[in-house]
Motif scaffolding. Structure first.
Motif, PDB file in Angstrom:
ATOM      1  N   ALA A   1      -0.818  32.424  29.418  1.00 55.84           N
ATOM      2  CA  ALA A   1      -0.525  31.933  28.267  1.00 55.84           C
ATOM      3  C   ALA A   1      -1.256  30.607  28.544  1.00 55.84           C
ATOM      4  O   ALA A   1      -2.428  29.621  28.228  1.00 55.84           O
ATOM      5  N   SER A   2      -0.050  30.006  29.081  1.00 52.84           N
ATOM      6  CA  SER A   2       0.156  28.042  29.546  1.00 52.84           C
ATOM      7  C   SER A   2      -0.887  28.105  29.979  1.00 52.84           C
ATOM      8  O   SER A   2      -1.499  26.796  30.067  1.00 52.84           O
ATOM      9  N   VAL A   3      -0.949  28.314  31.648  1.00 56.42           N
ATOM     10  CA  VAL A   3      -1.967  28.424  32.274  1.00 56.42           C
ATOM     11  C   VAL A   3      -3.302  28.625  32.028  1.00 56.42           C
ATOM     12  O   VAL A   3      -4.680  27.121  32.217  1.00 56.42           O
ATOM     13  N   TYR A   4      -3.402  29.830  31.022  1.00 58.78           N
ATOM     14  CA  TYR A   4      -5.173  29.768  31.082  1.00 58.78           C
ATOM     15  C   TYR A   4      -5.454  28.815  29.475  1.00 58.78           C
ATOM     16  O   TYR A   4      -6.621  28.392  29.700  1.00 58.78           O
ATOM     17  N   LEU A   5      -4.760  28.614  28.681  1.00 56.46           N
ATOM     18  CA  LEU A   5      -4.850  27.351  27.996  1.00 56.46           C
ATOM     19  C   LEU A   5      -4.983  26.124  28.546  1.00 56.46           C
ATOM     20  O   LEU A   5      -6.642  25.397  28.167  1.00 56.46           O
ATOM     21  N   TYR A   6      -4.353  25.489  30.007  1.00 57.15           N
ATOM     22  CA  TYR A   6      -4.819  24.570  30.353  1.00 57.15           C
ATOM     23  C   TYR A   6      -6.122  24.733  31.204  1.00 57.15           C
ATOM     24  O   TYR A   6      -6.786  23.622  31.533  1.00 57.15           O
ATOM     25  N   THR A   7      -6.054  25.671  31.846  1.00 58.83           N
ATOM     26  CA  THR A   7      -7.302  25.422  32.836  1.00 58.83           C
ATOM     27  C   THR A   7      -8.300  26.406  32.484  1.00 58.83           C
ATOM     28  O   THR A   7      -9.973  25.957  33.042  1.00 58.83           O
ATOM     29  N   ILE A   8      -8.257  26.986  31.350  1.00 55.17           N
ATOM     30  CA  ILE A   8     -10.126  27.829  30.731  1.00 55.17           C
ATOM     31  C   ILE A   8     -10.047  26.948  29.052  1.00 55.17           C
ATOM     32  O   ILE A   8     -11.054  26.617  29.351  1.00 55.17           O
ATOM     33  N   THR A   9      -9.561  27.320  28.412  1.00 56.09           N
ATOM     34  CA  THR A   9      -9.152  26.702  26.826  1.00 56.09           C
ATOM     35  C   THR A   9     -10.273  25.844  26.387  1.00 56.09           C
ATOM     36  O   THR A   9     -10.982  25.279  26.183  1.00 56.09           O
TER      37      THR A   9
ATOM     38  N   ASN B   1       0.572  17.120  26.438  1.00 55.89           N
ATOM     39  CA  ASN B   1       1.972  17.687  25.340  1.00 55.89           C
ATOM     40  C   ASN B   1       1.386  19.080  26.256  1.00 55.89           C
ATOM     41  O   ASN B   1       1.247  19.798  27.330  1.00 55.89           O
ATOM     42  N   GLN B   2       2.808  19.846  25.993  1.00 58.07           N
ATOM     43  CA  GLN B   2       3.160  20.791  26.401  1.00 58.07           C
ATOM     44  C   GLN B   2       3.131  21.785  24.708  1.00 58.07           C
ATOM     45  O   GLN B   2       3.331  21.480  23.844  1.00 58.07           O
ATOM     46  N   TYR B   3       2.384  22.994  24.998  1.00 58.64           N
ATOM     47  CA  TYR B   3       2.592  24.087  23.861  1.00 58.64           C
ATOM     48  C   TYR B   3       3.555  25.138  23.892  1.00 58.64           C
ATOM     49  O   TYR B   3       4.149  25.483  24.945  1.00 58.64           O
ATOM     50  N   TRP B   4       3.372  25.809  22.206  1.00 60.07           N
ATOM     51  CA  TRP B   4       4.164  26.830  22.764  1.00 60.07           C
ATOM     52  C   TRP B   4       4.535  27.896  23.590  1.00 60.07           C
ATOM     53  O   TRP B   4       5.636  28.813  23.543  1.00 60.07           O
ATOM     54  N   PRO B   5       3.137  28.589  24.815  1.00 65.00           N
ATOM     55  CA  PRO B   5       4.599  28.981  25.428  1.00 65.00           C
ATOM     56  C   PRO B   5       5.576  28.859  26.292  1.00 65.00           C
ATOM     57  O   PRO B   5       5.957  29.231  27.029  1.00 65.00           O
ATOM     58  N   ASP B   6       5.059  27.090  26.843  1.00 63.15           N
ATOM     59  CA  ASP B   6       6.711  26.519  27.354  1.00 63.15           C
ATOM     60  C   ASP B   6       7.721  26.782  26.539  1.00 63.15           C
ATOM     61  O   ASP B   6       8.728  27.612  27.119  1.00 63.15           O
ATOM     62  N   PRO B   7       7.947  26.368  25.845  1.00 63.71           N
ATOM     63  CA  PRO B   7       9.164  27.190  25.033  1.00 63.71           C
ATOM     64  C   PRO B   7       9.754  28.739  25.004  1.00 63.71           C
ATOM     65  O   PRO B   7      10.802  28.879  24.889  1.00 63.71           O
ATOM     66  N   LEU B   8       8.786  29.189  24.303  1.00 65.80           N
ATOM     67  CA  LEU B   8       8.782  30.692  24.381  1.00 65.80           C
ATOM     68  C   LEU B   8       9.277  31.377  25.777  1.00 65.80           C
ATOM     69  O   LEU B   8      10.614  32.075  26.121  1.00 65.80           O
ATOM     70  N   TYR B   9       8.740  30.947  26.592  1.00 62.88           N
ATOM     71  CA  TYR B   9       9.394  31.156  28.423  1.00 62.88           C
ATOM     72  C   TYR B   9      10.577  30.184  28.892  1.00 62.88           C
ATOM     73  O   TYR B   9      11.294  31.904  29.615  1.00 62.88           O
ATOM     74  N   VAL B  10      11.040  29.331  28.417  1.00 63.71           N
ATOM     75  CA  VAL B  10      12.172  28.392  28.133  1.00 63.71           C
ATOM     76  C   VAL B  10      13.930  30.023  27.714  1.00 63.71           C
ATOM     77  O   VAL B  10      14.174  30.269  28.477  1.00 63.71           O
TER      78      VAL B  10
ATOM     79  N   MET C   1       6.709  36.293  30.390  1.00 65.39           N
ATOM     80  CA  MET C   1       5.847  36.421  32.279  1.00 65.39           C
ATOM     81  C   MET C   1       3.726  35.458  31.638  1.00 65.39           C
ATOM     82  O   MET C   1       3.149  35.507  31.798  1.00 65.39           O
ATOM     83  N   ILE C   2       3.726  36.909  30.436  1.00 60.16           N
ATOM     84  CA  ILE C   2       2.880  36.321  29.596  1.00 60.16           C
ATOM     85  C   ILE C   2       3.232  34.803  29.451  1.00 60.16           C
ATOM     86  O   ILE C   2       1.935  34.413  28.846  1.00 60.16           O
ATOM     87  N   ALA C   3       4.117  35.238  28.630  1.00 60.90           N
ATOM     88  CA  ALA C   3       3.655  33.178  27.937  1.00 60.90           C
ATOM     89  C   ALA C   3       3.406  32.294  29.495  1.00 60.90           C
ATOM     90  O   ALA C   3       2.333  31.071  29.390  1.00 60.90           O
ATOM     91  N   ASN C   4       4.059  32.729  30.508  1.00 64.00           N
ATOM     92  CA  ASN C   4       3.247  31.144  31.655  1.00 64.00           C
ATOM     93  C   ASN C   4       1.802  31.677  31.729  1.00 64.00           C
ATOM     94  O   ASN C   4       1.485  30.654  31.972  1.00 64.00           O
TER      95      ASN C   4
END
Length: 308
Positions: A64-72, A82-91, A59-62
């Motif tokens: 984090a992924s959205v926060y990085l895309y939409t905020i940071t 690109n896709q970053y560390w939260p994506d493989p982590l949640y998989v 859940m945290i990885a999910n």
């Protein structure tokens, strides 16, 4: 922003909303379990704790992924490619949670039947599904660009198909045993009605994870560059965790598998382990206890129960 960025962000954002709702239910169910079933075996508690903890990482990885895309990195189109560390982590985390929940259900089947061949086959399916999940996460880590998503097709297909097959196989194996038990009931309609409730619960258990996994696979194969399958997959770990908690919390408060008053040493007719032939009521009582708890103290022998 390009049309692809809208798809990337929108699907993931909706996925986190659904994720929030299911995770809230998961927390409530987890608190209920720990408050009302304190006498459960430590192995079962460890399994539940591990599943919830790892699912929380997912859940945290999910988020984090959205926060990085939409905020940071808002407005950074190069980042969105690109896709970053939260994506493989949640998989990875989702694959582990699914394996734990499926193992829980497989152990239930083993406790009911002691059928080594089918149990080992189910665990083989679980291993393949977990391997597919780790391979999918590895593919995302090695090939992070959206244009390389096609390289994850084989591991992702292996993972999701294996997960669905495993869920359906476990449910089918349990339903087969229930059908044999139901055919042995000779007298009261109430016993059949109680078994029908267990059948319905088993079908729901098998259908939940399989439906989500197949939905993710179909959407992924239709459009590999879309994040719609990722948004759907966000809830997969929650579905597996909730399935396990629902099966545990269906018990009466304070009731522990094979607790005092439960018939010990009884399994389905045709596979007796006691010296006496169990009645229909005794058979169903044992099935309901195993279906409710799944993993707990080892089954006692009839002699041990008599001594107690």
């Amino acid at each position: 922003m390009s049309f692809n960025s809208d798809i990337i962000l929108g699907a993931l954002l909706v996925g986190t909303w659904a994720n929030s709702v299911l995770y809230t239910v998961e927390v409530i169910q987890g608190v209920y379990y720990y408050r009302h079933f304190k006498r459960d075996n430590w192995k079962l508690k460890l399994l539940v704790s591990s599943a919830i903890a790892i699912d929380s990482v997912s859940m945290i990885a999910n988020y984090a992924s959205v926060y990085l895309y939409t905020i940071t990195h808002w407005g950074n189109l190069a980042y969105l490619e690109n896709q970053y560390w939260p994506d493989p982590l949640y998989v990875f985390a989702t694959g582990v949670v699914a394996a734990l929940a499926q193992s829980f259900l497989t152990v239930r089947y083993w406790l009911l039947t002691k059928n080594k061949f089918i149990t080992l086959t189910l665990f083989a399916f679980i291993t393949v599904a977990a391997g597919g999940a780790f391979a999918s996460g590895g593919a995302l880590a090695i090939f992070p660009q959206y244009k390389d998503r096609a390289k994850a097709t084989i591991p992702a297909t292996t993972w999701l198909v294996s997960a669905a097959v495993t869920d359906i196989s476990i449910a089918s194996a349990l339903l087969w045993e229930f059908s044999k038990l139901k055919s042995s009931f000779k007298e009261t309609k109430s016993l059949r009605d109680r078994l029908d409730r267990l059948v319905a619960q088993t079908i729901q258990t098998g259908a939940a994870g399989a439906t989500v996994a197949l939905a993710v696979l179909i959407v992924f194969l239709v459009n590999k560059e879309s994040n719609v399958p990722a948004g759907i997959a966000y809830i997969l770990g929650r579905v597996y965790c909730l399935t396990m908690l629902a099966n545990l919390n269906v018990r009466k408060t304070g009731h522990t598998w094979l607790s005092k008053g439960t018939i010990s040493g009884i399994i389905l007719k045709g596979n007796p382990v006691s010296r006496e032939t169990p009645t229909d009521q005794e058979n169903l009582s044992f099935v309901e206890d195993v279906e409710s708890a799944g993993i707990n103290s080892p089954r006692e022998s009839p002699e041990t129960s008599i001594k107690k």
